[in-house]
Design a protein around this motif. Structure first.
Motif, mmCIF file in Angstrom:
data_model
loop_
_atom_site.group_PDB
_atom_site.id
_atom_site.type_symbol
_atom_site.label_atom_id
_atom_site.label_comp_id
_atom_site.label_asym_id
_atom_site.label_seq_id
_atom_site.Cartn_x
_atom_site.Cartn_y
_atom_site.Cartn_z
ATOM 1 N N ASN A 1 -7.475 8.452 -12.629
ATOM 2 C CA ASN A 1 -8.144 8.445 -11.331
ATOM 3 C C ASN A 1 -9.100 7.239 -11.273
ATOM 4 O OD1 ASN A 1 -8.976 9.281 -8.807
ATOM 5 N ND2 ASN A 1 -10.595 10.596 -9.636
ATOM 6 N N LEU B 1 -8.114 2.866 -7.779
ATOM 7 C CA LEU B 1 -7.388 3.202 -6.556
ATOM 8 C C LEU B 1 -7.781 2.277 -5.413
ATOM 9 C CD1 LEU B 1 -7.536 7.103 -6.778
ATOM 10 C CD2 LEU B 1 -5.597 5.617 -7.301
ATOM 11 N N ASP B 2 -9.010 1.750 -5.429
ATOM 12 C CA ASP B 2 -9.440 0.795 -4.410
ATOM 13 C C ASP B 2 -8.971 -0.615 -4.723
ATOM 14 O OD1 ASP B 2 -10.734 2.799 -3.004
ATOM 15 O OD2 ASP B 2 -12.630 2.507 -4.069
ATOM 16 N N GLU B 3 -8.646 -0.859 -5.991
ATOM 17 C CA GLU B 3 -8.239 -2.192 -6.409
ATOM 18 C C GLU B 3 -6.744 -2.439 -6.218
ATOM 19 O OE1 GLU B 3 -10.219 -4.642 -7.625
ATOM 20 O OE2 GLU B 3 -11.995 -3.408 -7.313
ATOM 21 N N GLU B 4 -5.944 -1.383 -6.236
ATOM 22 C CA GLU B 4 -4.502 -1.563 -6.156
ATOM 23 C C GLU B 4 -4.082 -2.051 -4.772
ATOM 24 O OE1 GLU B 4 -3.387 2.376 -7.233
ATOM 25 O OE2 GLU B 4 -3.180 3.058 -5.158
ATOM 26 N N GLN C 1 -2.956 -1.880 -1.431
ATOM 27 C CA GLN C 1 -2.921 -0.739 -0.519
ATOM 28 C C GLN C 1 -1.644 -0.687 0.329
ATOM 29 O OE1 GLN C 1 -5.482 1.615 -0.656
ATOM 30 N NE2 GLN C 1 -6.058 0.334 -2.405
ATOM 31 N N ASN D 1 1.111 1.585 -1.990
ATOM 32 C CA ASN D 1 0.806 2.827 -2.714
ATOM 33 C C ASN D 1 1.214 4.076 -1.943
ATOM 34 O OD1 ASN D 1 -1.148 3.028 -0.739
ATOM 35 N ND2 ASN D 1 -2.896 2.833 -2.123
#
Length: 289
Positions: free
Chosen positions: A205, A208-211, A213, A216
């Motif tokens: 977890n 998630l903000d770095e991947e 967008q 995803n």
């Protein structure tokens, strides 16, 4: 500290020897999803667990039980091999049909193990530590544990239908039940990790903000027909199905090899037939000259 109790967790007594079935049973000992794998998987998960208490105790309790399962299966194999090949085989091979069956026994159980089990699968391939998953992330590990128990139970179920021996069947009935409860416990532990706020749906977890967008929440439609898009994952999970995805990268061409490696090479050409990198090659040549 580990302590050995000189009693099996469940009885492992076949009604009669069966060297061929002993060969098959090796898969449940040293196969990729055998008892050696889950034993070592859970032991290393437990030893690497950074949370003292219920999660570590659950892992170590299950790991220690699995050691007992290896012992049960090894005992069963030894008993299935009783009298083989020296006595049972000599008598059996007089019948051509039986001779063909005996030809399926694992000779290494006799030559190497002296009539016992091996740390190997049903093809005689030695057990490999690469089979195990122990990452330190409990969500990722518990999901791997569910898969390991599911595959192990599947193989046990298949082997259950390959014997009529009541003693072997009784032990496998016990093993099936333990594989069932282990799947249940890991599934429940996954939900508890979430409830305790230690993990979420995605492992890990983090980032998630770095991947990217844009990528995803999509499934690329890369097989014939529209059926993939009809699954519940497009509605319940809200995942978009890209029915006509386009490649996002250029040609996957490897670079020019080192001349000392003598690799066959031709420079990449574009759609017009122009050799890419020609100018650069010319410059390189002029520098050398």
């Amino acid at each position: 500290m580990f302590r050995h109790t000189k009693l099996l967790q469940f009885e492992a007594k076949p009604e009669k020897p069966d060297a061929v079935y002993a060969h098959k049973l090796q898969e449940l000992i040293g196969g990729a999803f055998g008892e050696m794998s889950v034993t070592m998987q859970y032991l290393f998960q437990g030893w690497n667990c950074r949370i003292e208490g219920k999660y570590k105790d659950l892992i170590m309790d299950t790991a220690t039980e699995e050691i007992g399962h290896v012992e049960m299966l090894a005992t069963m194999v030894a008993r299935l091999l009783e009298g083989a090949p020296a006595t049972a085989t000599a008598a059996a091979v007089k019948d051509p049909v039986m001779a063909a069956m005996i030809g399926g026994m694992d000779v290494q159980q006799t030559i190497v193990a002296g009539g016992g089990a091996l740390p190997a699968d049903s093809n005689g391939t030695p057990w490999n530590g690469k089979y195990i998953v122990a990452s330190g992330n409990l969500l990722a590990d518990f999901r791997a544990n569910v898969a390991a128990e599911a595959q192990g139970r599947l193989q046990t179920a298949r082997l259950y239908n390959m014997t009529d021996d009541p003693g072997v069947k009784a032990m496998l009935q016990f093993n099936l039940a333990r594989d069932t409860v282990h799947q249940k416990q890991w599934l429940a532990a996954i939900e508890e990790l979430k409830a305790d706020g230690l993990e979420d749906e995605i492992a890990p977890n983090a980032l998630l903000d770095e991947e990217d967008q844009k990528h995803n929440n999509t499934i690329w439609h890369l097989s014939d027909g529209p059926d993939g898009a009809k699954g519940g994952w497009t509605t319940e999970a809200g995942i978009e199905y890209l029915m006509d995805p386009e490649p996002l990268g250029g040609p996957g061409t490897a670079p020019k090899p080192d001349p000392a490696l003598y690799g066959t090479y031709a420079p990449l050409q574009d759609a017009k037939g122009t050799v890419k990198g020609k100018v650069k090659a010319a410059k390189t040549k002029s520098k050398k000259s």
